[in-house]
Design an enzyme around this catalytic site. Structure first.
Site, PDB file in Angstrom:
ATOM      1  N   LYS A   1      -8.875   4.483 -19.406  1.00 29.37           N
ATOM      2  CA  LYS A   1      -9.236   4.963 -20.729  1.00 29.37           C
ATOM      3  C   LYS A   1      -8.028   4.880 -21.672  1.00 29.37           C
ATOM      4  CE  LYS A   1     -12.920   5.639 -18.334  1.00 29.37           C
ATOM      5  NZ  LYS A   1     -13.271   6.881 -17.686  1.00 29.37           N
TER       6      LYS A   1
ATOM      7  N   TYR B   1     -16.786  14.972 -15.379  1.00 30.58           N
ATOM      8  CA  TYR B   1     -17.183  13.560 -15.281  1.00 30.58           C
ATOM      9  C   TYR B   1     -18.228  13.419 -14.166  1.00 30.58           C
ATOM     10  CZ  TYR B   1     -16.583   8.504 -14.690  1.00 30.58           C
ATOM     11  OH  TYR B   1     -16.793   7.151 -14.591  1.00 30.58           O
TER      12      TYR B   1
ATOM     13  N   ASP C   1      -8.020  17.109 -14.953  1.00 31.32           N
ATOM     14  CA  ASP C   1      -8.328  15.742 -15.387  1.00 31.32           C
ATOM     15  C   ASP C   1      -7.959  15.664 -16.863  1.00 31.32           C
ATOM     16  OD1 ASP C   1      -9.455  13.376 -16.282  1.00 31.32           O
ATOM     17  OD2 ASP C   1     -11.199  13.516 -14.964  1.00 31.32           O
TER      18      ASP C   1
ATOM     19  N   ARG D   1       0.836  -1.210   0.000  1.00 34.66           N
ATOM     20  CA  ARG D   1       0.000   0.000   0.000  1.00 34.66           C
ATOM     21  C   ARG D   1       0.870   1.259   0.000  1.00 34.66           C
ATOM     22  NH1 ARG D   1      -1.595   2.276   4.385  1.00 34.66           N
ATOM     23  NH2 ARG D   1      -1.893   0.365   5.548  1.00 34.66           N
TER      24      ARG D   1
HETATM   25  C1  LIG Z   1     -13.695   7.380 -16.442  1.00 35.65           C
HETATM   26  C2  LIG Z   1     -13.337   8.719 -15.991  1.00 35.65           C
HETATM   27  C3  LIG Z   1     -13.044   8.991 -14.648  1.00 35.65           C
HETATM   28  C4  LIG Z   1     -13.146   7.934 -13.562  1.00 35.65           C
HETATM   29  O1  LIG Z   1     -12.276   6.881 -13.771  1.00 35.65           O
HETATM   30  P1  LIG Z   1     -12.532   5.364 -13.300  1.00 35.65           P
HETATM   31  O2  LIG Z   1     -11.294   4.683 -13.699  1.00 35.65           O
HETATM   32  O3  LIG Z   1     -13.770   4.879 -13.976  1.00 35.65           O
HETATM   33  O4  LIG Z   1     -12.750   5.392 -11.810  1.00 35.65           O
HETATM   34  C5  LIG Z   1     -12.664  10.280 -14.324  1.00 35.65           C
HETATM   35  N1  LIG Z   1     -12.598  11.255 -15.255  1.00 35.65           N
HETATM   36  C6  LIG Z   1     -12.892  11.026 -16.544  1.00 35.65           C
HETATM   37  C7  LIG Z   1     -12.803  12.141 -17.524  1.00 35.65           C
HETATM   38  C8  LIG Z   1     -13.275   9.766 -16.957  1.00 35.65           C
HETATM   39  O5  LIG Z   1     -13.573   9.560 -18.245  1.00 35.65           O
END
Ligand SMILES: *Cc1c(COP(=O)(O)O)cnc(C)c1O
Length: 393
Positions: free
Chosen positions: A208, A111, A183, A58
Site C-alpha cells: 500500500k 482487514y 497494523d 530465506r
Molecule cells: C492489504 C492489507 C493487508 C494485507 O496485505 P497484502 O500485502 O495484500 O497481503 C493487511 N492489512 C491491511 C490494513 C491491508 O490494507
C-alpha cells in the site's frame, strides 16, 4: 553514515542504504539464493552466529536487510523483518504470539483476511479470538481473559476508518502481559508511529502506501525490542514467508517518496472529503480530517496527518454505490489502496466478502459503504470524476 538522528525525510532516502565496493548510489539487488563461505570454519561460524556473514536468502540477504533496516528506522523500532506479503506478516505475527489454547483480541473492522485466517485456520489449532470495537477501550478491558496473549489492532481500521487509541490500549494490554501488534498500513510511519505510542510491533502491508506504486505485494513486521524481534525472525525463517530481493529493491525505491506522495494525497483527500460532505446524494462520510468525524480529536492526538482514505455511503445503498463504481473513469475500480492512482472499491462484496453478514454489520461494514483511496492525480480531476458519477445516481 549514521542516519539515526536525521529527520524523517532524510531517513526515507538514506536509512538502511547499502553501498557496495563499486560505490553504487542505490542499494543493489543481490538476486542470489545462497552465499559461499570462505572456508569450512567460516561456514560453521556463520551458522553459530559468531560471524555475521550471509548464509541463505530465506534467512537473510543484503537487499532485504537494507529495506528492513530502513523500515525499522522509520518506525523508531529495534529491527524489522520483511515478508512476501502483508498477509505473510499477519500470519507470522499470529504464529509468533499465539499458541494452542491462546486467546487474541482484535479490532472488529480489521482487514478481512486478518480475521478470516483466524476463523479458517488458527481456530483448528485451538486459538480463540474476540473481535470487538476496540475504539471503545472498555471493550478491550472486558474481553481480556487469563489466556489472552495478543491484542491485534488496526487503526485507522479497514474500511470503517475507525480509530483505536494506541497509547491507552497498549497500557491496558501491558498491565496483563499481553503483546500489542498494530497494523499501521493505513497511516504508514509518516503519519503514525505505533511503537512510540507503546505498541510492541508495527505491521505493514508494504503493498500500500510504503511501496506506493501498485507494482508489488510485500509485508513487514517492525519490533520494538530485541527479544520480540528474535521471536519474529525465527518464525519467519521457519515458516518461509520471506521477501524476494527484487521485491525489496522496488520497495526501497518506492518508499523514498513516501512523504511527498502522502502530503499530496492527503491534501487532496481533504478537498474530496469536503466536496462529498456537502453533496446532497451522500448519506454519510468518514474522513479523520473532517470536524464531523467522531474521533477527530484522537486523530489529531496520535496521527500527524489524516491520510488519504475515505469511506462514504451514497443515498440509495448498495445499488447507488454500484452506479458510482461503474461510472468513474479516472478512479480505478480495484481493491488495494495507498498508491499514486485513485482507487475505488466496495468492501462488503470485495475485500470483506469472506466475513459473515452479521460480523460485517457488527463491524460497521454496511452494503452501502464505498471505500475511496485518493491518489496524487490533479484533485480537480478526481472531484470532477466523482461529480460525474454521482450525477448518474
Ligand atoms: C492489504 C492489507 C493487508 C494485507 O496485505 P497484502 O500485502 O495484500 O497481503 C493487511 N492489512 C491491511 C490494513 C491491508 O490494507
Amino acid at each position: 553514515m549514521d542516519t539515526k538522528n536525521l529527520g524523517f525525510d532524510s531517513k526515507l532516502i538514506h536509512a538502511g542504504d547499502f553501498h557496495d565496493e563499486y560505490g553504487s548510489a542505490v542499494t543493489p539487488i543481490y538476486q542470489t539464493s545462497t552465499f559461499s563461505f570462505k572456508s569450512a570454519q567460516h561456514g560453521a561460524d556463520c551458522f553459530s552466529g559468531k560471524d555475521k556473514g550471509y548464509i541463505y536468502t530465506r534467512i537473510g540477504n543484503p537487499t532485504i536487510n537494507a529495506l528492513e533496516n530502513k523500515l525499522a528506522e522509520l518506525e523508531n523500532g529495534y529491527r524489522g523483518v520483511a515478508l512476501a506479503s502483508g498477509m505473510a506478516a499477519v500470519t507470522t505475527a499470529y504464529m509468533t504470539f499465539l499458541e494452542k489454547g491462546a486467546h487474541m483480541i482484535s479490532t472488529g473492522a480489521v482487514y478481512g483476511p486478518s480475521r478470516a485466517v483466524i476463523e479458517s485456520h488458527f481456530q483448528k489449532f485451538g486459538v480463540e479470538a474476540t473481535f470487538t470495537d476496540t475504539s471503545v477501550l472498555e471493550n478491550i478491558e472486558n474481553a481480556i481473559k487469563p489466556n489472552t496473549k495478543l491484542l491485534y489492532l488496526e487503526t485507522p481500521a479497514n474500511p470503517t476508518i475507525q480509530l483505536t487509541d494506541i497509547r491507552r490500549a497498549s497500557e491496558i494490554a501491558h498491565k496483563h502481559g499481553i503483546i500489542v501488534v498494530v497494523d499501521n498500513t493505513f497511516s504508514s510511519p509518516y503519519l503514525q508511529k505505533p511503537l512510540d505510542l507503546g505498541a510492541d510491533v508495527a505491521l505493514h502491508s508494504l503493498t500500500k502506501f510504503i511501496n506506493g506504486h501498485a507494482d508489488i505485494v510485500g509485508g513487514a513486521l517492525i519490533a520494538k525490542d530485541e527479544d520480540v524481534y528474535n521471536k519474529i525472525r525465527k518464525t519467519m525463517t521457519y515458516m518461509g514467508g520471506n521477501m524476494d530481493p527484487h521485491q525489496a529493491y522496488l520497495v526501497i525505491r518506492g518508499v523514498k517518496t513516501l512523504s511527498l506522495r502522502i502530503d499530496r494525497a492527503q491534501e487532496s483527500a481533504m478537498k474530496v472529503a469536503r466536496y462529498l460532505e456537502n453533496h446532497p446524494k451522500i448519506e454519510w462520510i468518514k474522513y479523520p480530517g473532517l470536524e464531523s468525524f467522531e474521533q477527530h480529536e484522537l486523530a489529531k492526538e496520535q496521527m500527524t496527518g489524516f491520510g488519504s482514505m475515505i469511506s462514504f455511503g451514497v443515498k440509495g445503498g448498495h445499488r447507488a454505490g454500484e452506479i458510482i463504481m461503474d461510472n468513474v473513469h479516472l478512479a480505478t475500480l480495484a481493491v488495494s489502496l495507498g498508491g499514486v492512482e485513485t482507487l475505488i472499491q466496495h468492501p462488503s462484496s470485495m475485500t470483506h466478502a469472506a466475513v459473515s453478514k452479521e460480523d460485517k454489520l457488527a463491524a460497521g461494514i454496511t452494503d452501502g459503504l464505498v471505500r475511496f483511496s485518493v491518489g496524487i492525480e490533479d484533485v480537480n480531476d478526481i472531484i470532477a470524476d466523482l461529480d460525474h458519477a454521482l450525477a448518474m445516481v
